[in-house]
Every structure is written in C-alpha cells, then in structure tokens.
Design an enzyme around this catalytic site. Structure first.
Site, short mmCIF file in Angstrom:
data_model
loop_
_atom_site.label_atom_id
_atom_site.label_comp_id
_atom_site.label_asym_id
_atom_site.label_seq_id
_atom_site.Cartn_x
_atom_site.Cartn_y
_atom_site.Cartn_z
N SER A 52 0.80 -1.24 0.00
CA SER A 52 0.00 0.00 0.00
C SER A 52 0.83 1.29 0.00
CB SER A 52 -0.92 0.01 1.23
OG SER A 52 -0.13 -0.12 2.41
N SER A 53 2.16 1.19 0.02
CA SER A 53 2.96 2.41 0.22
C SER A 53 3.55 2.98 -1.06
CB SER A 53 4.10 2.10 1.20
OG SER A 53 4.95 1.11 0.63
N GLU A 78 8.63 -1.15 4.81
CA GLU A 78 9.42 0.07 4.65
C GLU A 78 10.45 0.21 5.77
OE1 GLU A 78 9.25 1.82 2.01
OE2 GLU A 78 7.44 0.93 1.14
N ASP A 113 6.70 -7.82 6.74
CA ASP A 113 6.92 -8.67 5.56
C ASP A 113 5.65 -9.47 5.25
OD1 ASP A 113 7.79 -10.39 3.63
OD2 ASP A 113 9.27 -11.41 4.90
N ALA A 114 5.03 -9.14 4.13
CA ALA A 114 3.76 -9.81 3.76
C ALA A 114 3.94 -11.31 3.58
CB ALA A 114 3.22 -9.21 2.47
N VAL A 141 2.34 -6.45 -4.51
CA VAL A 141 3.70 -6.52 -3.95
C VAL A 141 4.71 -6.63 -5.09
CG1 VAL A 141 5.27 -7.94 -2.57
CG2 VAL A 141 2.91 -7.60 -1.81
N TYR A 230 1.29 -7.45 -15.49
CA TYR A 230 1.72 -6.59 -16.59
C TYR A 230 1.98 -7.46 -17.81
CZ TYR A 230 4.34 -2.99 -19.15
OH TYR A 230 4.75 -2.08 -20.10
N TYR A 240 10.88 -8.75 -20.32
CA TYR A 240 9.77 -8.77 -19.36
C TYR A 240 8.84 -9.98 -19.56
CZ TYR A 240 6.46 -7.42 -15.91
OH TYR A 240 5.68 -7.45 -14.78
N1 LIG Z 1 5.17 -0.40 -12.46
C1 LIG Z 1 4.60 -0.90 -13.54
O1 LIG Z 1 4.86 -0.47 -14.68
C2 LIG Z 1 3.58 -2.01 -13.39
C3 LIG Z 1 2.67 -2.23 -14.43
C4 LIG Z 1 1.70 -3.23 -14.28
C5 LIG Z 1 1.69 -4.02 -13.14
N2 LIG Z 1 2.61 -3.79 -12.15
C6 LIG Z 1 2.57 -4.67 -10.98
O2 LIG Z 1 2.13 -3.96 -9.85
C7 LIG Z 1 2.63 -4.61 -8.68
C8 LIG Z 1 3.29 -3.59 -7.78
O3 LIG Z 1 4.38 -3.02 -8.49
P1 LIG Z 1 4.77 -1.48 -8.38
O4 LIG Z 1 5.47 -1.14 -9.64
O5 LIG Z 1 3.59 -0.70 -7.95
O6 LIG Z 1 5.87 -1.59 -7.21
P2 LIG Z 1 6.43 -0.55 -6.14
O7 LIG Z 1 7.88 -0.87 -5.99
O8 LIG Z 1 6.04 0.84 -6.48
O9 LIG Z 1 5.65 -0.96 -4.80
C9 LIG Z 1 5.86 -2.20 -4.18
C10 LIG Z 1 5.08 -2.26 -2.88
O10 LIG Z 1 5.30 -3.56 -2.31
C11 LIG Z 1 5.65 -3.41 -0.94
N3 LIG Z 1 6.49 -4.55 -0.56
C12 LIG Z 1 7.65 -4.97 -1.10
N4 LIG Z 1 8.09 -6.07 -0.47
C13 LIG Z 1 7.16 -6.35 0.49
C14 LIG Z 1 7.06 -7.35 1.49
N5 LIG Z 1 7.97 -8.31 1.60
N6 LIG Z 1 6.00 -7.30 2.31
C15 LIG Z 1 5.06 -6.32 2.23
N7 LIG Z 1 5.10 -5.37 1.28
C16 LIG Z 1 6.15 -5.38 0.44
C17 LIG Z 1 6.39 -2.08 -0.87
O11 LIG Z 1 6.45 -1.61 0.47
C18 LIG Z 1 5.52 -1.24 -1.81
O12 LIG Z 1 4.39 -0.80 -1.11
C19 LIG Z 1 3.58 -5.71 -9.16
O13 LIG Z 1 2.89 -6.92 -9.20
C20 LIG Z 1 3.90 -5.24 -10.56
O14 LIG Z 1 4.31 -6.28 -11.40
C21 LIG Z 1 3.52 -2.78 -12.23
#
Ligand SMILES: NC(=O)c1ccc[n+]([C@@H]2O[C@H](COP(=O)([O-])OP(=O)(O)OC[C@H]3O[C@@H](n4cnc5c(N)ncnc54)[C@H](O)[C@@H]3O)[C@@H](O)[C@H]2O)c1
Length: 399
Positions: A52-53, A78, A113-114, A141, A230, A240
């Site tokens: 969520s962060s 975090e 840690d989720a 995540v 994605y 990818y």
């Molecule tokens: N960024 C893109 O272009 C994109 C596009 C489509 C889908 N996605 C998908 O969206 C999802 C999130 O990616 P994002 O780009 O938003 O990532 P991000 O790095 O912005 O956010 C990741 C989040 O996961 C949390 N996190 C990481 N490890 C954790 C753990 N062990 N326990 C609890 N929380 C944890 C972090 O605190 C953060 O809130 C992924 O599945 C990604 O593949 C991303």
C-alpha cells in the site's frame, strides 16, 4: 534526528534518502487526481491492500479511501528513519493515513513482511477484531526476495531473459542529469533463477493470503480479489513478458484461475488486473523500461493513464459500478490505452529512430527523470528543498 536539508544522493535509479515533505506532497497530488464521489457510501467496504505504500498499491489505497471510504488494512515493508531517512513509502504511508482520517475511514497500516506467516496472523486478527469480514483484497507486492516461512528458504528474483541473451537500449542519466542512451546485454536466466523468480513474484503468497482468510471465515459473501499483472510491449517482451518476471506473471494468472474456483464457495472472484506501464521503484529496475516509458509518454502525453486513474477504474469494476472489462483469458484489462496498436506503432518508430544525439527530443527524458526522483520525494513542484526537514517521523498509530 534533528531537522536537516535532505538531498537526492545515490546511483542510477536508486536514491539513498527520501524527502518527507516531497513524499507528502506527491500523495496530495495523487489525491487531487481522484474525483470525489457525490457522497461516500453508507456501507463502508472493508479492504486489505498489500503493497500500500508505493506504485499501484498506493494508488489503489488512495482511490479506495477517497471514492469509496474503505475501511481496512494496508500492508507495506518500509525502512524506518535511522542513520538515513526512512524510505519514501514510510512518509507516503503517513500521508495516506491523513487521507484515511479525512475520509472518516478506520484504516490501519502494518509495516511488516507480507510473506511471513506472523504478518498474516497479525493482519487476520486485526480484520477479525475490527471488521469481522473482508470485501476486497488488492495484492500489489513487488519484492526482490521472499523467504518462505514454511521451509525457511529464501528466493531471489532476477530480471533476465529466458533462453538467449538479450541486448536492449536503455536510458540512464549521468551525475548532472544528462540523458545517456546505451546498449546493455542481459544474460539468460538458468532454470533455478527462473524458478526462484516465480517463487517471489508468482501467485503462491497471494494464494496463501486468500486460503488463510477463507480458512478463518473472514471472507464476506461476494468477496473480490485482484493481483496486479503486466503484459507490456513487444519492445520489452524479451526482458519482461517472455523473461523471468513474465514467467512469474503467468504463474500469477494461473493462480487467479485456481482461486476464482475456490472462491465460488463465497460467491467471490479472483482476477489479475493487467495495468499499464508506470514509473515505480520496481519498474525502473527493469532494463529498457525507463526508455520505453519515456517514449510512451512522448507519444501519449496526458493520455498516459496514471496509476491513480487506472485505480479509479479498478474500483469502479470491483464494486460493480461498471462491469469487468475482461480479456479472452479472463484478465481484467486496464492497459488497453498502452497496448493500442497505433500507440505501440508510434512508440516503436521512436524506439528505432532514437540516437544518443536525439534522445532529449524523441523521448520525454525530463518527465521521466522528474517522475523517478518524485518516487523519493524530490523534484516535486511546490517543495522548498533548501528548507531543513525532520525525517524522524513515526509510523501512523492505529486510530
Ligand atoms: N510499475 C509498472 O509499470 C507495473 C505495471 C503493471 C503491473 N505492475 C505490478 O504492480 C505490482 C506492484 O508493483 P509497483 O510497480 O507498484 O511496485 P512498487 O515498488 O512501487 O511498490 C511495491 C510495494 O510492495 C511493498 N512490498 C515490497 N516487499 C514487500 C514485502 N515483503 N512485504 C510487504 N510489502 C512489500 C512495498 O512496500 C511497496 O508498497 C507488481 O505486481 C507489478 O508487477 C507494475
């Protein structure tokens, strides 16, 4: 820690500190993009957002709070302030808590840690005590590693092609912010690396959350869950979608089908939500993505849908306000604007035409750099970076 000036130091797309005021402001800017409803629903849905962060999980949390007044729990992982500032997600969570307060939402943030069973137990206890049952779970995540608490094994994810080495063009910046176009070659993953990446980014942990919730009878009838996925462009597919992360996404999509069957018992649904490319900490780690997204923005301008815009559409579908937009494989598609053939043809043309000399004209490099620095709270308009700021702020206490 006393107030001090916080500056963007680091290497590549990784900065060492985050700017608290910039992070607060970037959350406020996201909230400003979310159209408020005429009034919040009387029945507040209960949602659990894992991740969520930052990125898509943050956008989903903010859109859920602002448009649907969700109660619930946000989980993120975090680093608190110490010798360095806290991570950006630490400060964004503080700002998100203020958004929850303003929406009158009973929303708790758990920093843990989720993947750990202890986190699942803590969060499930919280849901049971405060809300009884859950309506929605958004799983977003992105992690570099996962320790499976049931075996003690730690898996590392890698971002590599499968089968053959792949050379891609990449965008980087030198110390003074000048864009550089370079070729980098990624060696193919071996079988163990590919399997380990599936362990981290595939569907197993999502499936465990749902199974644990269902086992404890915490799923309300009509429960819906999505995990983020994605697909992306043919320009990035070798690294990818056809690479290690893509294999994990295929596993995630298979998991969705299995969970969807299991959830029939509560009249529930499990889907993957295929979102478009966005600048996040996770995506900037993928070779070629910085260049691709810069070209996508040069092509689309404001028609590039932000994570918040997509999350508004996601909630409209989750709550049943509009029907699910599913593809023939049953995946919820929020990325159609990105994969539109005309858009992809225009991006591909730029990708082919670009040279080190024309990079600043053909790609939206300034936009990209501001976006990536914004992930750490820097380059956010309206913030005075010369002003000392106290980074030593507390994680929001449950209200
Ligand atoms: N960024 C893109 O272009 C994109 C596009 C489509 C889908 N996605 C998908 O969206 C999802 C999130 O990616 P994002 O780009 O938003 O990532 P991000 O790095 O912005 O956010 C990741 C989040 O996961 C949390 N996190 C990481 N490890 C954790 C753990 N062990 N326990 C609890 N929380 C944890 C972090 O605190 C953060 O809130 C992924 O599945 C990604 O593949 C991303």
């Amino acid at each position: 820690m006393a107030a001090r000036v916080v500056s963007p130091t680091g290497r590549g797309f990784l900065l060492l500190d985050a700017h608290p005021t910039g992070c607060f402001r970037s959350v406020a800017d996201m909230v400003a993009q979310i159209p408020p409803p005429a009034r919040l629903p009387e029945h507040r849905p209960v949602a659990l957002v894992i991740g969520s962060s930052a990125g898509y999980g943050l956008a989903a949390t903010l859109a859920g709070l602002r448009r649907h007044g969700i109660h619930g729990v946000g989980v993120a992982f975090e680093r608190p302030p110490g010798r360095r500032t806290g991570t950006a997600g630490w400060y964004r969570t503080i700002a998100t808590d203020a958004v929850a307060a303003e929406a009158g939402s009973d929303f708790t943030f758990v920093n843990a840690d989720a993947f750990a069973d202890t986190t699942k137990a803590e969060v499930l206890d919280l849901i049971e005590k405060r809300f009884g049952q859950l309506d929605f779970l958004v799983y977003s995540v992105a992690a570099p590693r996962r320790t499976d608490p049931r075996t003690g094994t730690t898996y590392q994810s890698v971002i590599k092609p499968i089968g053959a080495a792949h050379t891609t063009r990449t965008l980087e910046f030198d110390g003074d912010g000048t864009p550089i176009l370079r070729d980098v070659t990624a060696q193919p993953a071996d079988e163990a690396e590919a399997a380990d990446t599936v362990q981290v980014m595939g569907g197993e942990d999502w499936s465990r959350w749902v199974a644990d919730l269902q086992e404890r009878n915490l799923l309300r009838t009509g429960f819906r869950t999505v995990a983020l996925s994605y697909i992306g462009s043919s320009l990035t597919s070798a690294i990818y979608r056809d690479g290690t992360i893509g294999a994990a996404k295929v596993h995630l999509e298979r998991t969705a089908r299995e969970l969807d069957e299991r959830l029939a018992a509560v009249d529930g649904r499990a889907l993957t939500s295929v979102n478009g490319a966005a600048v996040t900490q996770a995506s900037t780690a993928i070779p070629g993505i910085a260049l691709y997204v810069s070209l996508l923005h040069a092509t689309l301008g404001d028609a590039l849908q932000s994570p918040v815009e997509q999350s508004v559409r996601l909630w409209d579908q989750l709550t049943g306000a509009v029907p699910f937009d599913l593809d023939e494989q049953g995946r919820l598609r929020l990325d159609r604007w990105e994969l539109d053939p005309a858009v992809q043809a225009a991006v591909a043309e730029r990708w082919r035409a670009i040279t080190p000399e024309t990079i600043a004209e053909v790609a939206d490099v300034d936009w990209f750099r501001a976006q990536f620095r914004g992930l750490y709270g820097f380059d956010v308009p309206g913030v005075d970076y010369a002003e000392p700021v106290d980074p030593d702020l507390e994680w929001p206490a449950p209200r």
